[in-house]
Design a protein around this motif. Structure first.
Motif, PDB file in Angstrom:
ATOM      1  N   SER A  24      -2.804   9.123   3.043  1.00  0.00           N
ATOM      2  CA  SER A  24      -2.474   9.359   1.640  1.00  0.00           C
ATOM      3  C   SER A  24      -3.425  10.309   0.918  1.00  0.00           C
ATOM      4  CB  SER A  24      -2.443   8.022   0.889  1.00  0.00           C
ATOM      5  OG  SER A  24      -1.509   7.146   1.482  1.00  0.00           O
ATOM      6  N   ALA A  80       0.815  -1.215   0.000  1.00  0.00           N
ATOM      7  CA  ALA A  80       0.000   0.000   0.000  1.00  0.00           C
ATOM      8  C   ALA A  80       0.849   1.265   0.000  1.00  0.00           C
ATOM      9  CB  ALA A  80      -0.940   0.012   1.197  1.00  0.00           C
ATOM     10  N   VAL A 112     -11.139  -1.114   1.287  1.00  0.00           N
ATOM     11  CA  VAL A 112     -11.480  -0.448   2.552  1.00  0.00           C
ATOM     12  C   VAL A 112     -12.502  -1.228   3.378  1.00  0.00           C
ATOM     13  CG1 VAL A 112     -12.506   1.615   3.595  1.00  0.00           C
ATOM     14  CG2 VAL A 112     -10.769   1.851   1.800  1.00  0.00           C
ATOM     15  N   SER A 135     -13.608   7.522   2.447  1.00  0.00           N
ATOM     16  CA  SER A 135     -14.038   6.138   2.241  1.00  0.00           C
ATOM     17  C   SER A 135     -14.000   5.351   3.546  1.00  0.00           C
ATOM     18  CB  SER A 135     -13.138   5.472   1.194  1.00  0.00           C
ATOM     19  OG  SER A 135     -13.505   4.128   0.994  1.00  0.00           O
ATOM     20  N   ILE A 136     -12.938   5.526   4.315  1.00  0.00           N
ATOM     21  CA  ILE A 136     -12.814   4.814   5.600  1.00  0.00           C
ATOM     22  C   ILE A 136     -13.914   5.238   6.563  1.00  0.00           C
ATOM     23  CG2 ILE A 136     -11.340   4.518   7.637  1.00  0.00           C
ATOM     24  CD1 ILE A 136      -8.923   4.830   5.713  1.00  0.00           C
ATOM     25  N   ARG A 186      -1.836   1.418  -4.378  1.00  0.00           N
ATOM     26  CA  ARG A 186      -2.829   1.962  -3.437  1.00  0.00           C
ATOM     27  C   ARG A 186      -4.135   2.263  -4.172  1.00  0.00           C
ATOM     28  NH1 ARG A 186       0.779   5.143  -1.016  1.00  0.00           N
ATOM     29  NH2 ARG A 186       0.218   6.988  -2.189  1.00  0.00           N
ATOM     30  N   LEU A 188      -3.424   4.270   4.150  1.00  0.00           N
ATOM     31  CA  LEU A 188      -4.436   4.831   3.241  1.00  0.00           C
ATOM     32  C   LEU A 188      -4.910   6.192   3.729  1.00  0.00           C
ATOM     33  CD1 LEU A 188      -6.582   1.625   2.545  1.00  0.00           C
ATOM     34  CD2 LEU A 188      -4.919   2.682   1.013  1.00  0.00           C
ATOM     35  N   ALA A 189      -5.230   6.280   5.031  1.00  0.00           N
ATOM     36  CA  ALA A 189      -5.759   7.538   5.582  1.00  0.00           C
ATOM     37  C   ALA A 189      -4.734   8.664   5.504  1.00  0.00           C
ATOM     38  CB  ALA A 189      -6.196   7.324   7.028  1.00  0.00           C
ATOM     39  N   ALA A 219      -7.839   0.390  -3.725  1.00  0.00           N
ATOM     40  CA  ALA A 219      -9.095   1.109  -3.494  1.00  0.00           C
ATOM     41  C   ALA A 219     -10.150   0.709  -4.526  1.00  0.00           C
ATOM     42  CB  ALA A 219      -8.849   2.616  -3.535  1.00  0.00           C
ATOM     43  N   ASP A 221      -9.654  11.490  -0.063  1.00  0.00           N
ATOM     44  CA  ASP A 221     -10.570  10.497  -0.638  1.00  0.00           C
ATOM     45  C   ASP A 221     -10.538   9.198   0.152  1.00  0.00           C
ATOM     46  OD1 ASP A 221     -11.320  12.282  -2.559  1.00  0.00           O
ATOM     47  OD2 ASP A 221     -10.041  11.447  -4.143  1.00  0.00           O
ATOM     48  N   TYR A 222      -9.343   8.771   0.530  1.00  0.00           N
ATOM     49  CA  TYR A 222      -9.221   7.538   1.322  1.00  0.00           C
ATOM     50  C   TYR A 222      -9.874   7.730   2.690  1.00  0.00           C
ATOM     51  CZ  TYR A 222      -5.737   6.072  -2.143  1.00  0.00           C
ATOM     52  OH  TYR A 222      -5.092   5.725  -3.307  1.00  0.00           O
ATOM     53  N   ARG A 223      -9.646   8.890   3.296  1.00  0.00           N
ATOM     54  CA  ARG A 223     -10.226   9.140   4.627  1.00  0.00           C
ATOM     55  C   ARG A 223     -11.745   9.126   4.570  1.00  0.00           C
ATOM     56  NH1 ARG A 223      -5.566  12.497   4.911  1.00  0.00           N
ATOM     57  NH2 ARG A 223      -6.656  14.339   4.138  1.00  0.00           N
TER      58      ARG A 223
END
Length: 570
Positions: free
Chosen positions: A351, A308, A323, A358-359, A314, A348-349, A318, A354-356
């Protein structure tokens, strides 16, 4: 015609070799005068010439007859030579053959291929050197104290049996190899040098006719991948990652577990992580985490955590829906899987937004907070805190955490009793959140631990964040009074002011002491002065240390007032 026949059991290897040496010159001579398929016979003659040289070298080895592999190889060779002689007779008089030209051509090709295979095996035996050693050495497993030379010979013999022998030879050779890898640390370094890891990787292929052999080979590759840097590098360079991913995708449950373990080990090397994408391994890893056994999930999560860090992978993770799979592992995975899932979520968070998002949409924050309360593993707690810290850069998460008294109380507890890394991340969260005065008052019990952290030079950044956390908590008046009453903590802070104490940047204790005296009342200043802070602050002020003059003014303000009062009275 001379049909191929099996040798009677009573025939010794010496007798078989004599028969072969008698037949070879006849075949070489016969190959020069054939009338059909002359080109094919030229190729066979070249192989027969090489065979004569190999057999001569074998005869020169003092212990050649003791090697059990030759007990199979030589009879097979004699049978092949008889077949070639029969074909030679047919090619000298094609009219006597009624099977058709294409069939005769096919028989020649098969005999030639069989000869090539036996030549390869004989050459492998010669190169291994095992024919020059007494067979008694081969049969005994070297002990843990064995030298490199003895281990090297044993490994060469193992791989000779693995490549030349039948199924039973392969099983026994793999059993010995697995035992060696488990019992002797030196073996993992010697196997890549003395053995043939490429062939071991080849056994992972689904075309292998024996599932037990395939499973043993998978375990051996897994042990090599996890044993040392050099053996892991060798497995990767010999193309092991692709077959391992195929096993992880389609193998039995046991094979998937061994493959996942090896893939995690290989991807632990950042230089290898990119190859997961090249082999199409991203969806394989996600699916293994989603539906594999607990062991497979754990190692697949570790592999995803490893890869990741690569931006392209990464993004691919996704897209494959990683996630929700990771969030679910926080609840249902093994303790190790939970730790690795939290670690991956942190990557991920950290990076991007968008990742945050999603989480958070998948309920990741709630799962992390729940795991923080339930886990007793310091490693898991560390990675959970990292993930929470990364998510806290989102405004909504920061508000949720700032208003959660149970979470803030747990932070205080972790600052008091966690390891240094857990303490540092907890203090960082304390600094970054907008905590109410009431909550700061509740967290006041961790101030003594924060003072000790200011003294610790490792890990990097710990002192700074501990001082900032203290200053934040000291914005509440009752906390200032409590810390001033803590004689040990005050003495620690004053000792940190000493210019000869080079372990702490002076601006840090200066900022904390200044915060204690900021509206802390006369009693706070008296206790700090009584601990001997005045001369140290005077020296630091002369050295232009940031904040030292202001702290000195606060400390000496009462003293000046008393001097003026006495002068007026006099």
């Amino acid at each position: 015609m001379h049909p191929a026949t099996d040798l009677p059991p009573s025939q010794s290897t010496h007798q078989v070799l004599e028969l072969i040496n008698h037949l070879l010159p006849l075949l070489l001579l016969s190959s020069l005068t054939v009338k059909s398929f002359v080109g094919r016979w030229q190729a066979i003659r070249t192989k027969l010439t090489s065979l004569r040289s190999s057999l001569s070298n074998i005869s020169d080895c003092p212990h050649w007859s003791e090697n059990p592999l030759l007990h199979d190889l030589l009879p097979n060779l004699l049978s092949t030579l008889h077949k070639i002689r029969s074909l030679s007779d047919l090619c000298h008089d094609p009219s006597s053959y009624t099977g058709g030209k294409l069939l005769l051509q096919s028989d020649l090709d098969m005999a030639s291929a069989s000869l090539s295979s036996i030549l390869h095996d004989l050459d492998l035996l010669l190169k291994s050197g095992v024919l020059r050693q007494s067979n008694a050495i081969v049969l005994s497993q070297p002990g843990p104290g064995s030298g490199k030379e003895e281990l090297g010979f044993f490994i060469r013999d193992l791989f000779a049996r693995l490549q030349i022998g039948g199924i039973e030879f392969k099983k026994k050779a793999l059993d010995s190899l697995l035992h060696l890898l488990r019992e002797d640390d030196k073996a993992a370094v010697l196997v890549p040098k003395e053995g043939d890891v490429c062939y071991l990787v080849h056994l992972l292929d689904s075309s292998n006719p024996s599932p037990p052999v395939r499973e043993q080979a998978a375990l051996a590759v897994s042990l090599l991948a996890t044993a040392s840097d050099s053996s892991r590098k060798c497995v990767f360079e010999e193309g092991g990652l692709g077959p391992l991913l195929r096993l992880l995708e389609t193998g039995s449950s046991g094979l998937k577990e061994k493959a996942a373990m090896a893939v995690e080990a290989i991807t632990a090397d950042p230089e290898n992580a990119w190859a997961i994408s090249a082999y199409g391994g991203v969806p394989v890893l996600v699916d293994a985490c989603r539906s594999g056994s607990p062991v497979t999930q754990t190692h697949a999560a570790g592999a995803m955590k490893n890869v990741a860090t690569v931006e392209d992978i990464r993004l691919a993770l996704a897209e494959e829906g990683v996630v929700p799979v990771l969030v679910q592992l926080l609840v249902s995975g093994t303790g190790s899987a939970q730790e690795k899932a939290a670690n991956c979520l942190w990557i991920l968070a950290s990076s991007g937004e968008d990742y945050r998002v999603s989480i958070l949409e998948e309920g990741g924050l709630q799962r992390l907070l729940q795991l923080l309360q339930e886990s007793s593993s310091s490693d898991t707690i560390e990675h959970v805190l990292r993930a929470i810290y990364a998510l806290s850069s989102s405004a909504s998460t920061a508000r949720t955490l700032s208003s959660s008294v149970p979470f803030l109380m747990q932070l205080s507890e972790l600052i008091n009793h966690g390891n240094l890394m857990v303490q540092q991340i907890s203090a960082s969260l304390l600094v970054n959140l907008s905590i109410s005065d009431g909550s700061k008052r509740v967290m006041g019990g961790c101030m003594a631990a924060l003072v000790k952290m200011v003294e610790s030079s490792k890990p990097a950044g710990l002192q700074d964040v501990a001082a900032q956390a203290l200053v934040s908590l000291l914005s509440v008046r009752p906390n200032r009074k409590d810390l001033a009453r803590d004689e040990k903590s005050v003495l620690r802070l004053v000792q940190m002011l000493d210019p000869q104490n080079e372990l702490v940047s002076k601006k840090l204790p200066v900022s904390v002491i200044s915060a204690i005296m900021a509206g802390g009342g006369k009693s706070c200043r008296k206790r700090i002065a009584a601990a001997g802070a005045f001369p140290f602050l005077q020296n630091l002020a002369d050295m232009d240390i940031a904040g030292a003059k202001k702290a000195l003014q606060r400390l000496s303000g009462n003293r000046l007032k008393n001097i003026f009062t006495r002068t007026w009275r006099e």
